[in-house]
Scaffold this motif. Structure first.
Motif, PDB file in Angstrom:
ATOM      1  N   TYR A  80       0.821  -1.215   0.000  1.00  0.00           N
ATOM      2  CA  TYR A  80       0.000   0.000   0.000  1.00  0.00           C
ATOM      3  C   TYR A  80       0.854   1.263   0.000  1.00  0.00           C
ATOM      4  CZ  TYR A  80      -3.921   3.073   1.081  1.00  0.00           C
ATOM      5  OH  TYR A  80      -4.873   4.062   1.023  1.00  0.00           O
ATOM      6  N   TYR A  81       1.966   1.251   0.723  1.00  0.00           N
ATOM      7  CA  TYR A  81       2.769   2.464   0.878  1.00  0.00           C
ATOM      8  C   TYR A  81       3.922   2.565  -0.119  1.00  0.00           C
ATOM      9  CZ  TYR A  81       0.133   3.158   5.139  1.00  0.00           C
ATOM     10  OH  TYR A  81      -0.891   3.347   6.034  1.00  0.00           O
ATOM     11  N   LEU A  82       4.024   1.612  -1.037  1.00  0.00           N
ATOM     12  CA  LEU A  82       5.054   1.702  -2.068  1.00  0.00           C
ATOM     13  C   LEU A  82       4.660   2.742  -3.111  1.00  0.00           C
ATOM     14  CD1 LEU A  82       5.921  -2.049  -2.787  1.00  0.00           C
ATOM     15  CD2 LEU A  82       7.371  -0.369  -1.636  1.00  0.00           C
ATOM     16  N   SER A  83       5.643   3.416  -3.677  1.00  0.00           N
ATOM     17  CA  SER A  83       5.366   4.324  -4.792  1.00  0.00           C
ATOM     18  C   SER A  83       4.865   3.490  -5.962  1.00  0.00           C
ATOM     19  CB  SER A  83       6.635   5.088  -5.186  1.00  0.00           C
ATOM     20  OG  SER A  83       7.044   5.938  -4.137  1.00  0.00           O
ATOM     21  N   LYS A  84       3.764   3.919  -6.541  1.00  0.00           N
ATOM     22  CA  LYS A  84       3.113   3.119  -7.570  1.00  0.00           C
ATOM     23  C   LYS A  84       3.523   3.568  -8.979  1.00  0.00           C
ATOM     24  CE  LYS A  84       0.399   0.815  -4.687  1.00  0.00           C
ATOM     25  NZ  LYS A  84       0.495   1.536  -3.441  1.00  0.00           N
ATOM     26  N   LEU A  85       3.523   2.602  -9.876  1.00  0.00           N
ATOM     27  CA  LEU A  85       3.726   2.865 -11.298  1.00  0.00           C
ATOM     28  C   LEU A  85       2.375   2.699 -11.981  1.00  0.00           C
ATOM     29  CD1 LEU A  85       5.818   3.344 -13.621  1.00  0.00           C
ATOM     30  CD2 LEU A  85       5.821   0.860 -13.920  1.00  0.00           C
ATOM     31  N   ASN A  86       1.859   3.773 -12.569  1.00  0.00           N
ATOM     32  CA  ASN A  86       0.546   3.713 -13.206  1.00  0.00           C
ATOM     33  C   ASN A  86       0.619   2.989 -14.546  1.00  0.00           C
ATOM     34  OD1 ASN A  86      -1.125   5.120 -11.312  1.00  0.00           O
ATOM     35  ND2 ASN A  86      -0.050   6.987 -11.877  1.00  0.00           N
ATOM     36  N   CYS A  87      -0.246   2.007 -14.697  1.00  0.00           N
ATOM     37  CA  CYS A  87      -0.331   1.247 -15.944  1.00  0.00           C
ATOM     38  C   CYS A  87      -1.670   1.536 -16.620  1.00  0.00           C
ATOM     39  CB  CYS A  87      -0.198  -0.250 -15.666  1.00  0.00           C
ATOM     40  SG  CYS A  87       1.388  -0.709 -14.930  1.00  0.00           S
ATOM     41  N   TYR A  88      -1.647   1.548 -17.953  1.00  0.00           N
ATOM     42  CA  TYR A  88      -2.839   1.896 -18.721  1.00  0.00           C
ATOM     43  C   TYR A  88      -3.236   0.736 -19.635  1.00  0.00           C
ATOM     44  CZ  TYR A  88      -0.965   6.403 -17.269  1.00  0.00           C
ATOM     45  OH  TYR A  88      -0.448   7.431 -16.532  1.00  0.00           O
ATOM     46  N   ASN A  89      -4.533   0.543 -19.779  1.00  0.00           N
ATOM     47  CA  ASN A  89      -5.060  -0.522 -20.629  1.00  0.00           C
ATOM     48  C   ASN A  89      -6.122   0.060 -21.561  1.00  0.00           C
ATOM     49  OD1 ASN A  89      -5.909  -2.986 -21.737  1.00  0.00           O
ATOM     50  ND2 ASN A  89      -7.426  -3.268 -20.117  1.00  0.00           N
ATOM     51  N   PHE A  90      -5.804   0.083 -22.848  1.00  0.00           N
ATOM     52  CA  PHE A  90      -6.740   0.559 -23.866  1.00  0.00           C
ATOM     53  C   PHE A  90      -7.296  -0.665 -24.587  1.00  0.00           C
ATOM     54  CE2 PHE A  90      -7.639   1.986 -28.247  1.00  0.00           C
ATOM     55  CZ  PHE A  90      -8.545   2.999 -27.977  1.00  0.00           C
ATOM     56  N   THR A  91      -8.615  -0.838 -24.535  1.00  0.00           N
ATOM     57  CA  THR A  91      -9.250  -2.046 -25.058  1.00  0.00           C
ATOM     58  C   THR A  91     -10.133  -1.728 -26.259  1.00  0.00           C
ATOM     59  OG1 THR A  91      -9.285  -3.018 -22.841  1.00  0.00           O
ATOM     60  CG2 THR A  91     -10.745  -3.996 -24.484  1.00  0.00           C
ATOM     61  N   ILE A  92      -9.996  -2.540 -27.301  1.00  0.00           N
ATOM     62  CA  ILE A  92     -10.852  -2.439 -28.485  1.00  0.00           C
ATOM     63  C   ILE A  92     -11.631  -3.743 -28.606  1.00  0.00           C
ATOM     64  CG2 ILE A  92     -10.945  -2.109 -30.983  1.00  0.00           C
ATOM     65  CD1 ILE A  92      -8.378  -0.567 -30.852  1.00  0.00           C
TER      66      ILE A  92
END
Length: 223
Positions: free
Chosen positions: A166-178
């Motif tokens: 919970y307290y770790l710095s997060k890396l934002n990931c993105y998912n684009f779906t077709i």
């Protein structure tokens, strides 16, 4: 004749004061919580991951202070600073809402009368779009492709139920779906914020890759 003294409840100077060091330790802990970056967070409020409650955060804070041999504040002090000094809320992903519909729903009765014409026109256009999608799905030739697409809410990684994650710095990931409405085929294009952003260029690139992939598939000999 007796004269009653003025009510002094709550006006004395003997209030308990929280040690500034304890206050700063609470602020430091709240500052350490990774913030959520999402296209759904349009307000100025800061959002944090919704896997915990304020009580859970306080438990983690106390455990951290005890492990370091430092004094700590009680839950009331922690909750007070959380609510009064930090404009934070727990983020709960939800379906993206239409701005026009939301504005009309939250408007006063007087404003609704002013907005009524545009709102009804908006509903008609929305229904026309749905009807057109159904028509494209059901009445177009078999060699026509009907697809819809959307960008999922940002997914902070790593993700877990323990405080360590919970307290770790997060890396934002993105998912684009077709999604192909006819064949029900799904194509997902996934990347993280270290590789690219999530603007028009990135979305356009995904759509272009999808179209090129369709073209390459069509050129392959059929067995």
């Amino acid at each position: 004749m007796a004269i009653l003294k003025q009510d002094r409840r709550g006006k004395h100077e003997n209030h308990a004061h929280l040690d500034p060091l304890v206050k700063n330790s609470i602020r430091k802990h709240l500052d350490s919580i990774p913030k959520v970056d999402s296209q759904y967070c349009r307000a100025k409020r800061t959002y944090i991951e919704g896997g915990k409650t304020v009580a859970d955060l306080h438990i983690d804070y106390v455990a951290e202070c005890k492990s370091k041999g430092l004094p700590f504040g009680n839950y009331l002090a922690y909750y007070n600073i959380f609510c009064t000094e930090y404009n934070m809320a727990f983020f709960k992903p939800k379906k993206d809402q239409c701005e026009t519909c939301t504005n009309y729903t939250n408007a006063t009765e007087e404003d609704k009368q002013i907005m009524k014409h545009d709102y009804e026109l908006h509903l008609k256009e929305k229904q026309l779009a749905r009807d057109q999608k159904d028509e494209d799905k059901n009445y177009t030739p078999d060699n026509c492709i009907v697809s819809v697409f959307d960008l999922q809410a940002a997914m902070p990684c790593p993700k877990g139920d323990t405080s360590t994650f919970y307290y770790l710095s997060k890396l934002n990931c993105y998912n684009f779906t077709i999604y192909d409405i006819k064949t029900k085929d799904v194509n997902c294009y996934v990347w993280h914020e270290g590789e690219a952003k999530r603007g028009a260029i990135e979305i356009g690139t995904c759509v272009l890759k999808y179209i090129k992939n369709l073209e390459e598939t069509a050129k392959k000999p059929q067995n």
